[in-house]
Design an enzyme around this catalytic site. Structure first.
Site, PDB file in Angstrom:
ATOM      1  N   ASN A 186       1.217  -0.907   0.204  1.00 44.20           N
ATOM      2  CA  ASN A 186      -0.265  -0.099  -0.415  1.00 44.20           C
ATOM      3  C   ASN A 186       1.377   1.394  -0.003  1.00 44.20           C
ATOM      4  O   ASN A 186       1.678   1.533   1.270  1.00 44.20           O
ATOM      5  CB  ASN A 186      -0.911   0.166   1.139  1.00 44.20           C
ATOM      6  CG  ASN A 186      -1.868   1.574   1.591  1.00 44.20           C
ATOM      7  OD1 ASN A 186      -1.605   2.198   0.270  1.00 44.20           O
ATOM      8  ND2 ASN A 186      -3.052   1.178   2.162  1.00 44.20           N
ATOM      9  N   ARG A 230      -2.173  -2.163  -3.407  1.00 46.29           N
ATOM     10  CA  ARG A 230      -3.505  -1.031  -3.459  1.00 46.29           C
ATOM     11  C   ARG A 230      -4.160  -0.083  -3.788  1.00 46.29           C
ATOM     12  O   ARG A 230      -3.014   1.283  -4.327  1.00 46.29           O
ATOM     13  CB  ARG A 230      -3.831  -1.103  -1.450  1.00 46.29           C
ATOM     14  CG  ARG A 230      -4.944   0.181  -1.911  1.00 46.29           C
ATOM     15  CD  ARG A 230      -5.244   0.828  -0.004  1.00 46.29           C
ATOM     16  NE  ARG A 230      -6.175   2.488   0.048  1.00 46.29           N
ATOM     17  CZ  ARG A 230      -5.933   3.162   0.359  1.00 46.29           C
ATOM     18  NH1 ARG A 230      -4.865   3.466   1.366  1.00 46.29           N
ATOM     19  NH2 ARG A 230      -7.059   4.073   0.375  1.00 46.29           N
ATOM     20  N   HIS A 264     -12.841   3.696  -0.043  1.00 45.19           N
ATOM     21  CA  HIS A 264     -13.129   2.648   1.650  1.00 45.19           C
ATOM     22  C   HIS A 264     -13.406   1.605   0.627  1.00 45.19           C
ATOM     23  O   HIS A 264     -14.156   0.815   1.375  1.00 45.19           O
ATOM     24  CB  HIS A 264     -14.396   3.525   2.476  1.00 45.19           C
ATOM     25  CG  HIS A 264     -13.187   4.329   3.259  1.00 45.19           C
ATOM     26  ND1 HIS A 264     -13.556   4.998   3.640  1.00 45.19           N
ATOM     27  CD2 HIS A 264     -11.674   4.359   3.603  1.00 45.19           C
ATOM     28  CE1 HIS A 264     -12.648   6.581   4.449  1.00 45.19           C
ATOM     29  NE2 HIS A 264     -11.582   5.531   4.423  1.00 45.19           N
ATOM     30  N   ARG A 303     -11.556  17.115   6.897  1.00 47.82           N
ATOM     31  CA  ARG A 303     -12.000  16.894   6.162  1.00 47.82           C
ATOM     32  C   ARG A 303     -13.695  17.823   6.314  1.00 47.82           C
ATOM     33  O   ARG A 303     -14.119  18.015   7.428  1.00 47.82           O
ATOM     34  CB  ARG A 303     -12.407  16.302   4.773  1.00 47.82           C
ATOM     35  CG  ARG A 303     -10.843  15.898   4.484  1.00 47.82           C
ATOM     36  CD  ARG A 303     -10.888  14.166   3.020  1.00 47.82           C
ATOM     37  NE  ARG A 303      -9.885  13.896   2.490  1.00 47.82           N
ATOM     38  CZ  ARG A 303      -9.283  12.953   3.014  1.00 47.82           C
ATOM     39  NH1 ARG A 303     -10.332  11.859   3.108  1.00 47.82           N
ATOM     40  NH2 ARG A 303      -8.587  12.308   2.000  1.00 47.82           N
ATOM     41  N   GLU A 342      -7.990  -3.904   5.346  1.00 48.40           N
ATOM     42  CA  GLU A 342      -8.288  -4.774   3.486  1.00 48.40           C
ATOM     43  C   GLU A 342      -7.350  -4.637   2.969  1.00 48.40           C
ATOM     44  O   GLU A 342      -6.964  -5.485   2.094  1.00 48.40           O
ATOM     45  CB  GLU A 342      -8.316  -3.266   3.604  1.00 48.40           C
ATOM     46  CG  GLU A 342      -9.532  -1.576   4.331  1.00 48.40           C
ATOM     47  CD  GLU A 342      -9.394  -0.298   3.906  1.00 48.40           C
ATOM     48  OE1 GLU A 342      -9.216   0.104   3.271  1.00 48.40           O
ATOM     49  OE2 GLU A 342      -8.780   0.561   4.750  1.00 48.40           O
TER      50      GLU A 342
END
Ligand code: AMP
Length: 400
Positions: free
Chosen positions: A7, A91, A180, A241, A385
């Site tokens: 990743n 990923r 996601h 965010r 993940e």
């Protein structure tokens, strides 16, 4: 079969090595501060052996070389040699409309990934650096790409289209993609498995609440809607965010504060959310501590955070015509019992009977936090993940 998962971020590389048939994690680690002062590699083997090397790591390829060295190291490694690796799973953040599932990486696939860079200019380039480096270092080992956006490609047009001139969708592919996806797919399937539910018949709302946060409506086994959009800024309030924001506010701020588009982007992406409102931190634990100590802005940030998740749950339940299963995952979803309790408050009208005792139970473990007779089941399902990337990789390479 040994699967190596990579990743690659802009200045870091996370990796895990699996013995996949046994779902056994052999080793994992991280390279940080690539191209910066103080770069290092940390490796942790499943028997507890742990090592941190402070080394100069000028670029991703060098970082990956060091990783391959450590996983084959006599003292700290898990492999005798690199030939033991059967496949590599990467990923990849953005697959645009080009990828709706994981794929074997070929030159043609790389070309398409390159075309997706403009949709994720910060994320896709480092992902590709990892792929290029691995192609150079281990050219004979198959590589698989697993996309954050792929799971959401089943969304209907009414969910993914923005109300902008249609020509902009046609010209620039501007639409909701969602992120996601690997996590939402994994936790929704996993929760159904543990509750013995037929995945293809459920209305599921999956809340991935981490520093980045998104929520997905999954109907009959397919992503039906999700809160992140073309970029990860849309939707829930996050660590830094804004989440959903009146666009007029952005133009107003740019005008009043004399910001250019780069500065405005940084404002909504890096300086807002829980950090911006609380003024304390983007880390939920620190904000919760500050709230407990009476910090009013920290309290407000938490209230806003919970309220927004709640609103989305209501919206998605309405959009799907109900909800059978609500899932919490991500750093906050897995470890924050207060967060889960606040979000689930007053949902009795949906048929959700929350179990406070079970909710207060073990941290970071798979638990059911609804009462036995609750119409809506609620679970805490830790995400994994990397395991999904390894499993997808396994499925593809065993069919080659
Ligand atoms: P992630 O991006 O999934 O790694 O999640 C990071 C977020 O999870 C941060 O806001 C952390 O504060 C939060 N988090 C991690 N552990 C806990 C915990 N024990 N309680 C509350 N929040 C936590």
């Amino acid at each position: 079969m040994k699967i190596f998962v990579l990743n690659c971020g802009s200045s870091s590389i996370k990796y895990q090595l699996f013995n996949i048939e046994q779902k056994e994690l052999l080793t994992k680690g991280i390279v940080e501060k690539i191209g910066l002062k103080g770069s290092f590699l940390k490796n942790k083997r499943n028997d507890g052996d742990s090592v941190k090397l402070k080394i100069e790591i000028p670029n991703h390829q060098e970082g990956i070389k060091h990783i391959l060295d450590i996983i084959t190291d006599k003292s700290h490694g898990s492999l005798k040699n690199l030939n033991e690796i059967n496949a590599i799973g990467h990923r990849v953040v953005h697959g645009g409309e080009k990828f709706n599932s994981s794929v074997l990486i070929t030159d043609e696939v790389i070309q398409k990934m390159e075309e997706c860079i403009e949709l994720a200019p910060l994320h896709n380039p480092p992902n590709l650096k990892g792929i290029y480096s691995m192609k150079k270092l281990l050219p004979d080992i198959p590589q698989i790409g697993v996309f954050d956006t792929a799971f959401h490609q089943t969304m209907p047009a009414k969910s993914f289209m923005y109300a902008i001139p249609y020509s902009l969708y046609e010209k620039h592919s501007i639409r909701r993609y969602g992120f996601h996806g690997t996590s939402h797919r994994y936790v929704s399937q996993r929760a159904c498995e543990t509750l013995n539910l037929d995945y293809s018949k459920q209305k599921i709302i999956s809340c991935h609440l981490g520093n980045g946060a998104s929520i997905a409506a999954i109907k009959n086994g397919k992503s039906f809607d999700t809160s992140m959009g073309l970029t990860p800024i849309e939707g829930l309030m996050m660590g830094t965010r804004t989440g959903d924001l009146d666009l007029g506010v952005l133009f107003y701020i740019m005008n009043k504060e004399n910001l250019n588009s780069k500065e405005a982007y940084a404002l909504v992406n890096k300086q807002s959310g829980v950090l911006g409102v609380s003024g304390v931190s983007n880390d939920m634990r620190e904000v919760e501590d500050a709230a407990r100590n009476g910090n009013e802005r920290a309290k407000l940030a938490l209230e806003m955070y919970f309220y927004r998740v709640k609103k989305y749950i209501g919206a998605y339940a309405a959009a799907m015509g109900g909800v059978d299963l609500l899932i919490f995952t991500g750093g906050i979803g897995e470890n924050g019992p207060e967060t889960r309790e606040d979000i689930c408050k007053d949902f009795e009208f949906l048929g959700l009977e929350f179990d406070k005792e079970k909710n207060a139970g073990k941290r970071g473990e798979e638990i059911v936090i609804s009462k036995a007779n609750s119409k809506v089941k609620v679970t805490v399902t830790p995400t994994d993940e990397e395991l999904v990337i390894a499993q997808d990789t396994y499925e593809i390479v065993t069919k080659l």
